[in-house]
Design a protein around this motif. Structure first.
Motif, short mmCIF file in Angstrom:
data_model
loop_
_atom_site.label_atom_id
_atom_site.label_comp_id
_atom_site.label_asym_id
_atom_site.label_seq_id
_atom_site.Cartn_x
_atom_site.Cartn_y
_atom_site.Cartn_z
N ASN A 32 0.83 -1.20 0.00
CA ASN A 32 0.00 0.00 0.00
C ASN A 32 0.86 1.25 0.00
O ASN A 32 2.08 1.20 -0.19
CB ASN A 32 -0.96 -0.01 1.19
N LEU A 33 0.20 2.40 0.22
CA LEU A 33 0.93 3.67 0.19
C LEU A 33 1.98 3.75 1.28
O LEU A 33 3.09 4.24 1.05
CB LEU A 33 -0.08 4.83 0.35
N HIS A 34 1.66 3.27 2.48
CA HIS A 34 2.65 3.26 3.56
C HIS A 34 3.87 2.43 3.16
O HIS A 34 5.02 2.80 3.44
CB HIS A 34 2.04 2.67 4.84
N GLY A 35 3.63 1.29 2.51
CA GLY A 35 4.73 0.44 2.07
C GLY A 35 5.61 1.12 1.05
O GLY A 35 6.84 1.00 1.08
N LYS A 36 5.00 1.84 0.12
CA LYS A 36 5.79 2.54 -0.90
C LYS A 36 6.63 3.66 -0.28
O LYS A 36 7.79 3.86 -0.66
CB LYS A 36 4.86 3.11 -1.97
N ILE A 37 6.04 4.37 0.69
CA ILE A 37 6.82 5.39 1.40
C ILE A 37 7.95 4.75 2.18
O ILE A 37 9.07 5.26 2.24
CB ILE A 37 5.90 6.21 2.33
N GLY A 38 7.67 3.59 2.78
CA GLY A 38 8.71 2.87 3.51
C GLY A 38 9.84 2.44 2.61
O GLY A 38 11.02 2.52 2.99
N CYS A 39 9.52 1.99 1.40
CA CYS A 39 10.57 1.62 0.44
C CYS A 39 11.44 2.83 0.11
O CYS A 39 12.67 2.73 0.06
CB CYS A 39 9.94 1.06 -0.83
N LEU A 40 10.79 3.96 -0.13
CA LEU A 40 11.54 5.17 -0.45
C LEU A 40 12.45 5.59 0.69
O LEU A 40 13.63 5.94 0.48
CB LEU A 40 10.56 6.30 -0.79
N LEU A 41 11.94 5.53 1.93
CA LEU A 41 12.75 5.90 3.08
C LEU A 41 13.94 4.95 3.26
O LEU A 41 15.04 5.38 3.63
CB LEU A 41 11.89 5.91 4.35
N SER A 42 13.71 3.68 3.02
CA SER A 42 14.80 2.71 3.16
C SER A 42 15.90 2.98 2.14
O SER A 42 17.09 2.88 2.45
CB SER A 42 14.26 1.29 2.99
N ILE A 43 15.51 3.33 0.93
CA ILE A 43 16.51 3.65 -0.10
C ILE A 43 17.28 4.91 0.27
O ILE A 43 18.51 4.99 0.15
CB ILE A 43 15.82 3.81 -1.47
N LEU A 44 16.56 5.93 0.78
CA LEU A 44 17.22 7.17 1.19
C LEU A 44 18.17 6.91 2.36
O LEU A 44 19.29 7.43 2.38
CB LEU A 44 16.17 8.21 1.59
N GLY A 45 17.73 6.12 3.32
CA GLY A 45 18.59 5.80 4.46
C GLY A 45 19.83 5.05 4.03
O GLY A 45 20.93 5.31 4.53
N SER A 46 19.68 4.12 3.09
CA SER A 46 20.83 3.38 2.58
C SER A 46 21.81 4.31 1.89
O SER A 46 23.03 4.17 2.03
CB SER A 46 20.37 2.28 1.62
N THR A 47 21.27 5.27 1.14
CA THR A 47 22.13 6.24 0.45
C THR A 47 22.93 7.08 1.44
O THR A 47 24.13 7.32 1.25
CB THR A 47 21.28 7.15 -0.44
N VAL A 48 22.27 7.51 2.51
CA VAL A 48 22.96 8.31 3.54
C VAL A 48 24.06 7.49 4.19
O VAL A 48 25.17 7.99 4.43
CB VAL A 48 21.94 8.80 4.59
N MET A 49 23.80 6.23 4.45
CA MET A 49 24.82 5.38 5.07
C MET A 49 26.00 5.15 4.14
O MET A 49 27.15 5.06 4.59
CB MET A 49 24.20 4.05 5.49
N VAL A 50 25.73 5.05 2.84
CA VAL A 50 26.83 4.89 1.88
C VAL A 50 27.71 6.14 1.87
O VAL A 50 28.94 6.06 1.85
CB VAL A 50 26.27 4.62 0.47
N ILE A 51 27.08 7.31 1.93
CA ILE A 51 27.84 8.57 1.90
C ILE A 51 28.72 8.71 3.15
O ILE A 51 29.85 9.19 3.07
CB ILE A 51 26.87 9.75 1.78
N HIS A 52 28.20 8.28 4.29
CA HIS A 52 28.92 8.46 5.56
C HIS A 52 29.57 7.17 6.05
O HIS A 52 29.83 7.03 7.25
CB HIS A 52 27.96 8.99 6.63
N ALA A 53 29.83 6.24 5.15
CA ALA A 53 30.40 4.95 5.55
C ALA A 53 31.75 5.14 6.24
O ALA A 53 32.58 5.94 5.79
CB ALA A 53 30.56 4.06 4.33
#
Length: 362
Positions: A109-130
């Motif tokens: 659902n919509l919550h799941g799609k937002i969750g997917c987007l947040l997970s991708i953004l969080g992963s990107t932030v962790m890659v930048i600050h690894a």
């Protein structure tokens, strides 16, 4: 030259970690499909201690997919720090959620799609600050790391907790409490990651022509990894068989990642050389991933889409003014009821007066 080589290794580790997530995410679906087929056939379920899944080809396909993912993950730890590789396992949650909507009929659902987007953004932030881990290039250095008092205490606690959960808590509460089997997989997984990191160093030395096979640590790491992975597979299958995949996957990710980050911080001292902004960025990215995974699965049964949003907003507006409207409507309703009652009383009295011949009726 060293910085260029380090950047090159970082990119290789990143690509391998992402590939690993795709294979592992798909493996959850294949295994679950296989276990569901066995349940329909009436075979003894894995959650009850059965091993009929060993005869199911879908389960083996899932195992091979997970094997491919673990190999890629294995290689990723040899090139990139564990603090980067492990959190990227969130991508396997996304892959699992997307494939579940197609093959297991678990709607996103919509919550799941937002969750997917947040997970991708969080992963990107962790890659930048690894973080940059301490350089460990030989088995002798790895042996010294494993003998550190801090890691010895951590490993001892992990083994004790795992044995208590397996021997005491599991038989009593494993069928009803989702945290039991998942915690066993997660804490043992922290040790398996350490073994993988050590074997990655051993393979590098082997390719360099060093006598790695004569080093006792190589065989100790291989044996420990075999025991850890076997235990993880056994109890993860039990959790998947008893509970919903969309619940098992995020909880397993959060506990497993936390365990690995703790183990990596103790073993490789990755956090000692990080700047304050990188530490904040890493934690922020990890928390963003956790929030994304929570949204992805906590509201999975709520049928909420963008088409429902305007209606929900109108309901919220009415709810905000609900007290005033309710009071006003109640007041008007009371007036109308009072007027109606008064009218009825007057009509009754008038009719009675007419019947009795009273002049007051006129």
């Amino acid at each position: 030259m060293s910085q260029t080589r380090g950047r090159y290794d970082f990119v290789i580790g990143l690509v391998l970690a992402m590939s690993s997530s795709i294979f592992i995410g798909g493996s959850f679906i294949l295994k679950k499909k296989g276990l569901l087929r066995l349940a329909r056939k009436g075979s003894m379920r894995a959650g009850q201690g059965g091993h009929a899944y060993l005869k199911e080809w879908l389960w083996w396909a899932g195992l091979l997919s997970m094997g491919a993912g673990e190999v890629a993950n294995f290689a990723a730890y040899a090139f990139a720090p564990a603090t980067l590789v492990t959190p990227l396992g969130a991508l396997s949650v996304l892959v699992s959620a997307i494939l579940s909507s197609f093959f297991l009929k678990e709607k996103l659902n919509l919550h799941g799609k937002i969750g997917c987007l947040l997970s991708i953004l969080g992963s990107t932030v962790m890659v930048i600050h690894a973080p940059q881990e301490e350089e460990v290039e030989t088995l002798d250095e790895m042996s010294h790391k494993l003998g550190d008092p801090g890691f010895v205490v951590f490993a001892t606690l992990v083994v004790i907790v795992s044995l208590i959960l397996i021997c005491v808590v599991g038989p009593r509460h494993g069928q009803t409490n989702i945290l039991v089997y998942i915690t066993i997989c997660s804490v043992i997984g922290a040790l398996s990651v350490s073994c993988v990191k050590g074997l990655g160093i051993a393979i590098k030395e082997l390719f360099a022509g060093k006598p790695v096979l004569k080093h006792p640590l190589s065989w100790i790491l291989l044996l420990s990894l075999t025991v850890c992975v076997s235990t993880q597979i056994n109890y993860l299958n039990r959790a998947l068989d008893i509970f919903n995949t969309s619940i098992v996957t995020p909880i397993y990710y959060v506990i497993f990642t936390t365990s690995v980050l703790t183990c990596s911080a103790i073993l490789f001292k990755e956090w000692q050389h990080m700047a304050a902004d990188d530490i904040i960025g890493t934690f922020s990215g990890f928390l963003t991933i956790i929030v994304g995974i929570f949204l992805l699965h906590a509201f999975k049964d709520v049928n909420f889409t963008l088409a429902n949003l305007p209606l929900s907003l109108r309901k919220d507006d009415r709810a905000a003014n609900g007290t005033l409207l309710s009071t006003y409507d109640s007041f008007n309703d009371n007036d109308e009821e009072s007027s109606a009652c008064l009218g009825e009383m007057q009509s009754t009295e008038s009719l009675s007066a007419r019947r009795n011949g009273s002049l007051s009726a006129f």
